[in-house]
Design an enzyme around this catalytic site. Structure first.
Site, PDB file in Angstrom:
ATOM      1  CD  GLU A   1      -2.990  -6.240   4.285  1.00 58.20           C
ATOM      2  OE1 GLU A   1      -3.363  -7.261   3.199  1.00 58.20           O
ATOM      3  OE2 GLU A   1      -2.551  -5.307   4.149  1.00 58.20           O
TER       4      GLU A   1
ATOM      5  CD  GLU B   1      -2.777  -1.301   2.428  1.00 58.82           C
ATOM      6  OE1 GLU B   1      -2.077  -1.575   3.374  1.00 58.82           O
ATOM      7  OE2 GLU B   1      -4.070  -1.307   2.121  1.00 58.82           O
TER       8      GLU B   1
HETATM    9  N1  CAA Z   1       5.355  -7.573  11.244  1.00 55.90           N
HETATM   10  C1  CAA Z   1       6.059  -7.692  12.209  1.00 55.90           C
HETATM   11  N2  CAA Z   1       7.081  -8.462  12.096  1.00 55.90           N
HETATM   12  C2  CAA Z   1       7.522  -9.023  10.589  1.00 55.90           C
HETATM   13  C3  CAA Z   1       6.676  -8.607   9.617  1.00 55.90           C
HETATM   14  C4  CAA Z   1       5.623  -7.973  10.042  1.00 55.90           C
HETATM   15  N3  CAA Z   1       4.583  -7.544   9.121  1.00 55.90           N
HETATM   16  N4  CAA Z   1       7.206  -9.332   8.620  1.00 55.90           N
HETATM   17  C5  CAA Z   1       8.383  -9.699   8.935  1.00 55.90           C
HETATM   18  N5  CAA Z   1       8.512  -9.824  10.327  1.00 55.90           N
HETATM   19  C6  CAA Z   1       9.696 -10.256  11.166  1.00 55.90           C
HETATM   20  C7  CAA Z   1       9.566 -11.512  11.295  1.00 55.90           C
HETATM   21  O1  CAA Z   1       8.668 -11.804  12.651  1.00 55.90           O
HETATM   22  C8  CAA Z   1      10.977 -11.779  11.745  1.00 55.90           C
HETATM   23  O2  CAA Z   1      11.458 -11.705  13.140  1.00 55.90           O
HETATM   24  P1  CAA Z   1      11.998 -12.608  14.206  1.00 55.90           P
HETATM   25  O3  CAA Z   1      13.431 -12.629  13.311  1.00 55.90           O
HETATM   26  O4  CAA Z   1      12.092 -11.816  15.336  1.00 55.90           O
HETATM   27  O5  CAA Z   1      11.246 -13.804  14.019  1.00 55.90           O
HETATM   28  C9  CAA Z   1      11.625 -11.225  10.770  1.00 55.90           C
HETATM   29  O6  CAA Z   1      10.892  -9.961  10.477  1.00 55.90           O
HETATM   30  C10 CAA Z   1      12.222 -11.762   9.453  1.00 55.90           C
HETATM   31  O7  CAA Z   1      11.011 -12.511   8.940  1.00 55.90           O
HETATM   32  P2  CAA Z   1      10.697 -13.928   8.511  1.00 55.90           P
HETATM   33  O8  CAA Z   1      11.529 -14.906   9.547  1.00 55.90           O
HETATM   34  O9  CAA Z   1       9.309 -14.443   8.592  1.00 55.90           O
HETATM   35  O10 CAA Z   1      11.448 -14.261   7.203  1.00 55.90           O
HETATM   36  P3  CAA Z   1      11.164 -15.048   6.078  1.00 55.90           P
HETATM   37  O11 CAA Z   1      11.720 -14.603   4.782  1.00 55.90           O
HETATM   38  O12 CAA Z   1      10.786 -16.409   6.472  1.00 55.90           O
HETATM   39  O13 CAA Z   1       9.344 -14.671   5.400  1.00 55.90           O
HETATM   40  C11 CAA Z   1       7.819 -13.098   4.823  1.00 55.90           C
HETATM   41  C12 CAA Z   1       9.296 -13.459   4.793  1.00 55.90           C
HETATM   42  C13 CAA Z   1       7.047 -14.031   4.051  1.00 55.90           C
HETATM   43  C14 CAA Z   1       7.752 -11.679   4.286  1.00 55.90           C
HETATM   44  C15 CAA Z   1       7.033 -13.296   6.106  1.00 55.90           C
HETATM   45  O14 CAA Z   1       7.902 -12.429   7.094  1.00 55.90           O
HETATM   46  C16 CAA Z   1       5.559 -12.727   6.314  1.00 55.90           C
HETATM   47  O15 CAA Z   1       4.731 -13.501   5.962  1.00 55.90           O
HETATM   48  N6  CAA Z   1       5.426 -11.548   7.053  1.00 55.90           N
HETATM   49  C17 CAA Z   1       4.495 -10.846   6.994  1.00 55.90           C
HETATM   50  C18 CAA Z   1       3.417 -10.384   5.947  1.00 55.90           C
HETATM   51  C19 CAA Z   1       2.282  -9.739   6.222  1.00 55.90           C
HETATM   52  O16 CAA Z   1       1.240 -10.549   6.721  1.00 55.90           O
HETATM   53  N7  CAA Z   1       1.865  -8.436   5.988  1.00 55.90           N
HETATM   54  C20 CAA Z   1       0.761  -7.991   6.201  1.00 55.90           C
HETATM   55  C21 CAA Z   1       0.742  -7.036   7.423  1.00 55.90           C
HETATM   56  S1  CAA Z   1      -0.808  -6.507   7.984  1.00 55.90           S
HETATM   57  C22 CAA Z   1      -1.066  -4.983   7.216  1.00 55.90           C
HETATM   58  O17 CAA Z   1       0.130  -4.577   6.427  1.00 55.90           O
HETATM   59  C23 CAA Z   1      -2.051  -4.204   7.328  1.00 55.90           C
HETATM   60  C24 CAA Z   1      -2.456  -3.078   6.557  1.00 55.90           C
HETATM   61  O18 CAA Z   1      -3.092  -3.040   5.716  1.00 55.90           O
HETATM   62  C25 CAA Z   1      -1.878  -1.862   7.236  1.00 55.90           C
END
Ligand code: CAA
Length: 258
Positions: A132, A112
């Site tokens: 999401e 976004e």
């Molecule tokens: N919020 C908080 N922490 C996050 C994060 C997020 N959105 N995305 C990644 N991180 C953190 C992880 O928790 C991890 O922290 P730790 O090492 O302390 O565990 C670190 O970043 C590295 O991430 P991963 O180990 O998960 O890395 P990966 O390479 O295995 O996976 C990924 C990457 C696929 C992007 C995965 O991190 C992921 O799915 N992240 C979340 C994506 C998501 O759901 N985003 C939407 C959020 S809601 C939103 O955005 C609402 C809105 O409209 C405003």
């Protein structure tokens, strides 16, 4: 320029660069980061020496992996409303043209944020998505609206209802991305594009941005009104006299932003 905790700011000639700087958390957008981002963008917007802004993420994995899930996990609706979500409105109202330089993940609020920009340059490994739904929520910073306006109903529904991510190449073919560049070159290419914008007459660039955005916010009649008024308004600028005089005298224009 002001010092921030979660972002870095730089300048390259007339281009302002804002770097989301939480690489260990894949630049997850916590409330403070989004508020700092709005402050930094407004500061650059007020700076007459900046003609275009590039927004990018630190590290080699992500532009931004979305809003900070850990910070949001226990929030109530009222807390979410009061937690600085209005910073997104401030980002939306920046007049200076903005370019997203995307590397790796641009998910949820990260996607976004890229969509708030006026152009998107992405590296070959960039992936965009609105996951999401997998968290039991929906996009909250404009994703359903801005994606639908570019990709149409059906592709947007698939992204928003399944949370599937799409690669940069596919989105470029669908009109969402301006340029797909080799991995590691996203920032250099975005800054090059920004330099081209930043050397134009600044008032014209701002009013051009406003007019194009009106196409997404109003009827055709309303958008044409915005375009016509901005067009006439620019005939009151010194840069318009300079631009036309320079053409007639066969020399490069020297714009002053007045
Ligand atoms: N919020 C908080 N922490 C996050 C994060 C997020 N959105 N995305 C990644 N991180 C953190 C992880 O928790 C991890 O922290 P730790 O090492 O302390 O565990 C670190 O970043 C590295 O991430 P991963 O180990 O998960 O890395 P990966 O390479 O295995 O996976 C990924 C990457 C696929 C992007 C995965 O991190 C992921 O799915 N992240 C979340 C994506 C998501 O759901 N985003 C939407 C959020 S809601 C939103 O955005 C609402 C809105 O409209 C405003």
């Amino acid at each position: 320029m002001t010092e921030y905790t979660y972002i870095l700011t730089e300048r390259e000639q007339r281009v302002g660069i804002v770097i989301l700087n939480r690489p260990k958390e894949l630049n997850a957008l916590n409330f403070q980061l989004v508020s700092e981002l709005a402050n930094a963008l407004e500061e650059m917007d007020r700076d007459e020496a900046i003609g275009c802004i590039v927004l990018t993420g630190a590290g080699d994995k992500a532009f931004a992996a979305g809003a900070d899930i850990k910070e949001m996990a226990d929030k109530t609706p009222i807390e979410m409303m009061g937690a600085g979500f209005e910073a997104w409105q401030r980002i939306r109202k920046i007049h200076t043209p903005m370019i997203a330089a995307v590397n790796g993940y641009a998910l949820g609020g990260g996607c976004e944020l890229a969509l708030h920009c006026d152009m998107i340059v992405a590296s070959e490994n960039a992936r965009f998505g609105q996951p999401e739904i997998q968290l039991g929520i929906i996009p909250g910073a404009g994703g359903t609206q801005r994606l639908a306006r570019v990709l149409g109903k059906y592709r947007t529904m698939e992204m928003v209802l399944t949370g599937a991510t799409l690669p940069a190449q596919e989105l470029a073919q669908l009109g969402l991305i301006n340029r797909v560049v080799p991995v590691g070159e996203h920032l250099v290419e975005a800054v090059k594009l920004a330099q081209k914008v930043a050397k134009q007459a600044p008032l014209a660039a701002r009013l051009a941005k406003e007019a194009v955005l009106a196409a997404f916010e109003t009827s055709l009649e309303g958008g044409l009104d915005v375009e016509r008024k901005n067009f006439f308004l620019l005939f009151s600028s010194q840069d318009m006299r300079e631009g036309m005089q320079a053409f007639i005298e066969k020399r490069p224009a020297e714009f002053q932003g007045k």
